[in-house]
Design an enzyme around this catalytic site. Structure first.
Site, short mmCIF file in Angstrom:
data_model
loop_
_atom_site.label_atom_id
_atom_site.label_comp_id
_atom_site.label_asym_id
_atom_site.label_seq_id
_atom_site.Cartn_x
_atom_site.Cartn_y
_atom_site.Cartn_z
N GLU A 64 -38.40 -26.66 132.17
CA GLU A 64 -39.54 -27.37 131.59
C GLU A 64 -40.68 -26.40 131.33
O GLU A 64 -41.76 -26.52 131.92
CB GLU A 64 -39.99 -28.49 132.54
N CYS A 71 -36.07 -27.80 137.87
CA CYS A 71 -37.08 -26.85 138.33
C CYS A 71 -36.49 -25.76 139.21
O CYS A 71 -37.11 -24.71 139.40
CB CYS A 71 -38.16 -27.59 139.10
O1 AHR Z 1 -35.17 -34.19 137.96
C1 AHR Z 1 -36.16 -33.75 138.82
C2 AHR Z 1 -37.09 -32.76 138.18
O2 AHR Z 1 -37.76 -33.36 137.12
C3 AHR Z 1 -36.42 -31.58 137.54
O3 AHR Z 1 -36.18 -30.57 138.44
C4 AHR Z 1 -37.41 -31.13 136.52
O4 AHR Z 1 -36.83 -30.49 135.43
C5 AHR Z 1 -38.15 -32.39 136.17
O5 AHR Z 1 -39.50 -32.23 136.24
#
Ligand code: AHR
Length: 662
Positions: free
Chosen positions: A380, A248
């Site tokens: 995501e 994220c």
């Molecule tokens: O791994 C933690 C978080 O999980 C990551 O930042 C994201 O891509 C997913 O939602």
């Protein structure tokens, strides 16, 4: 004369005779490995790592800077710092902002001292303290600007009791411009919760910025580098790729704090520090002092990949902020700078010295290309906004760099409406590789070992980009890195290996966490300021990545792939370099199970096979800083006779068998 066994010995004897009779009566589980008909190739980068600056993974973790808020750029400019003065008149500090002159690093501190004996100072608390090691040399540095009077700056390492355990001094240059000054200190004690104190002695004033302290035992002893023990744990895995910088964090809470790779290269004092999105993401785990200094930036990332022999897999923002937060998007007609960032990154990584990007890379100390072949567009993301934006990136990148394989999003989940929509859309766009994430209960992993067995072979390839079994539930603080979760992941991964023609990359997530500064559990590696350890999940990942093989070998159990029948899971690969069949078997039940591995079409086999075993009867078992190897693989041997390896699969076990062909 033979000794007559006593009652206890007789009982033990009787019990073991009975037990081995019971075992031999139990018919063995037979795994048929077809060595004569290897299947598709397994990607050399199949098992990799996912890095994100979450849980103090970079600042306070992998990046070995010990000073927090070294350039006063936190929202509260003196966060992490404390003034120390014996007398209110002995000195003062003023935060100044030179935004117009230096937008990348605007703030600095103007310090005035009227303390001939050194009674005005600042203490930095570090990232939950500073880990300091006995006898180690530390590099202290500070940028000083306009300086007047006759000041001496003393740098001191303090233990938790506030006693000095290392000291050095320097005289700030009297100047009107900025100069970096350095001095080394040796530490006399090991202290996990130390701090740094600087004293200003004399009468005068100086501007200070980028106050920094690094240990010298960094990875490859690079000044200002990465924490050696942590990189070593990663390098030991021989990861096939390294995904970076997330997660994220790529997207940002909003677009203003998205990850921008160009702002993370070059001199550290020119890298703009910003707030870390994990600072405020979870109300239950606020971390107000969590910022990104980008000291571990894109150049260091590429260098680390090269050191470990891992293929770089950068993920870039696609013009969309986190859809769990603001969901901001860049209008399609304004996407160009984002696309240009991607094109420029490819040139920076791969361009020759005649290109601007290649020249920049050479100036930073790496004339040879980094050989980047993979690039992720968006993390995501979901919905049609993503599809539209991905298409723009895809066109631009493929027309200039057709050899780059693009990783696209399948959204945050691995099933449901959004997932199906995206999977279909990506197949329609002829996407190269789709990134699927599964944060699920251990039972899901056990039940889904066959997930890819019937997947469409005409669509995009799969990147199992983020997965971890959740002992409680996603983002729960109760999640554990226990053997139950790791064993379920091992079982699931047999399915990834069996389908390695389709699944080309896989990585556990998140990678690292600081015991005093985490936001998200479970995590593969845990650390404090001095120590680190691999979880059972780490050892499962490592057993896969160090036992990869080049071609899939078909394995059947009762004439079908072993995807959980009788709680057994299996996959196999052939390693052409060592000429070995590598068989992986998970026994997810609490029962011991005699087993036979039959190697058909293998010709003559070496009699001695190697076994790497991860096993415990206790599914709740976890490793810890004090017991880092409570659960760790052990090496064993087995005998192969007439094309057959007979063994006993221990309860709750994951075993890798290496059987050499003659
Ligand atoms: O791994 C933690 C978080 O999980 C990551 O930042 C994201 O891509 C997913 O939602």
């Amino acid at each position: 004369m033979k000794a007559i066994p006593n009652m206890k010995q007789r009982f033990v004897l009787l019990f073991s005779v009975l037990f081995s009779t019971m075992l031999s009566a139990q018919s063995p589980a037979v795994f048929n490995v077809d060595v004569a008909h290897p299947g598709a190739d397994i990607s050399p980068s199949m098992w990799g790592i996912f890095f994100e600056d979450i849980n103090m993974g970079a600042d306070g973790g992998l990046y070995s800077e010990l000073v927090k808020n070294r350039s006063f750029e936190f929202n509260k400019p003196l966060m992490g710092w404390k003034e120390v003065k014996k007398d209110p008149a002995s000195g003062s500090i003023l935060i100044e902002n030179r935004q117009e002159k230096n937008a990348a690093n605007p703030r600095f501190a103007h310090v005035t001292s009227h303390a001939p004996k050194g009674e005005y100072g600042l203490v930095n608390e570090g990232f939950r303290g500073m880990g300091l090691k006995k006898d180690l040399i530390y590099d202290f540095s500070v940028w000083t600007g306009t300086t007047t009077g006759n000041l001496v700056l003393h740098a001191e390492l303090l233990n938790a009791a506030g006693e000095v355990i290392g000291a050095a001094s320097l005289v700030p240059v009297v100047s009107n411009g900025w100069n970096k000054q350095t001095v080394s200190l040796q530490c006399r004690e090991t202290e996990p919760k130390g701090s740094l104190r600087i004293w200003f002695a004399g009468n005068g004033s100086t501007d200070v910025d980028m106050i920094s302290l690094f240990p010298t035992d960094t990875w490859k002893n690079r000044p200002g580098g990465l924490r050696g023990d942590l990189v070593q744990l990663l390098a030991d895995m021989k990861p096939g790729f390294m995904r970076f910088p997330g997660g994220c964090i790529v997207e940002g809470h909003d677009l203003s704090v998205r990850y921008q790779w160009k702002k993370t290269i070059g001199p550290v004092e020119e890298r703009t520090a910003i707030i870390n999105r994990w600072n405020y993401e979870f109300a239950h785990r606020p971390t107000p002092d969590y910022y990104q200094s980008f000291g571990l930036g894109f150049f260091e990332y590429f260098q680390m990949c090269e050191d470990m022999g891992a293929e770089p897999l950068p993920i870039l923002n696609c013009g969309m902020a986190c859809q769990f937060n603001t969901s901001e998007v860049v209008p399609l007609d304004q996407l160009d700078p984002y696309v240009q960032d991607a094109l420029d990154l490819i040139e920076f990584a791969n361009g020759d010295a005649t290109t601007a990007g290649g020249k920049l890379r050479a100036q930073l100390g790496h004339p040879a290309p980094f050989g980047m072949e993979l690039l992720g567009v968006g993390n995501e993301q979901w919905g049609e906004q993503y599809v539209e934006r991905f298409e723009v990136f895809q066109k631009a990148i493929k027309s200039k760099y057709p050899e780059i394989r693009l990783v696209s999003s399948a959204g945050p989940g691995s099933e449901g409406e959004q997932f199906r929509y995206l999977s279909k859309a990506m197949a329609g766009l002829g996407a190269d590789i789709v990134d699927e994430h599964y944060y699920q209960k251990p039972e899901w992993f056990l039940q889904n070992a066959g997930r890819y067995d019937a997947y469409d072979r005409n669509g995009p390839k799969i990147f199992a980009g983020e997965y971890a079994a959740q002992s409680d539930r996603v983002v729960s603080m109760e999640n554990k890195n226990n053997w139950r979760c790791a064993l379920a992941e091992a079982a699931f991964m047999t399915g990834l290996e069996r389908n390695a023609d389709l699944v080309r990359l896989a990585s556990y997530a998140p990678l690292m966490a600081h015991v005093d500064g985490w936001q998200w559990k479970p995590d593969m590696i845990w650390m404090d300021n001095l120590r680190s350890f691999g979880t059972p999940n780490y050892y499962v990942q490592k057993m896969y990545s160090t036992n990869r093989g080049d071609r899939i070998l078909p394995v059947t159990y009762k004439n079908t792939p072993a995807t959980g029948q009788d709680s057994l899971y299996a996959s196999a690969a052939f390693d052409k370099t060592t000429n070995e069949a590598i068989v992986k078997i998970v026994n997810a039940s609490g029962k011991q199970q005699p087993a036979e591995i039959m190697l058909a079409g293998a010709g003559k086999l070496n009699a001695a096979a190697k076994i790497t075993l991860l096993q415990s009867n206790n599914l709740e078992l976890e490793n810890s800083l004090d017991q880092p190897m409570r659960l760790a693989p052990v090496e064993q041997t087995a005998t192969v006779k007439a094309g057959k390896l007979s063994t006993v699969l221990a309860p709750y076990s994951f075993a890798v068998f290496r059987i050499k062909l003659k």
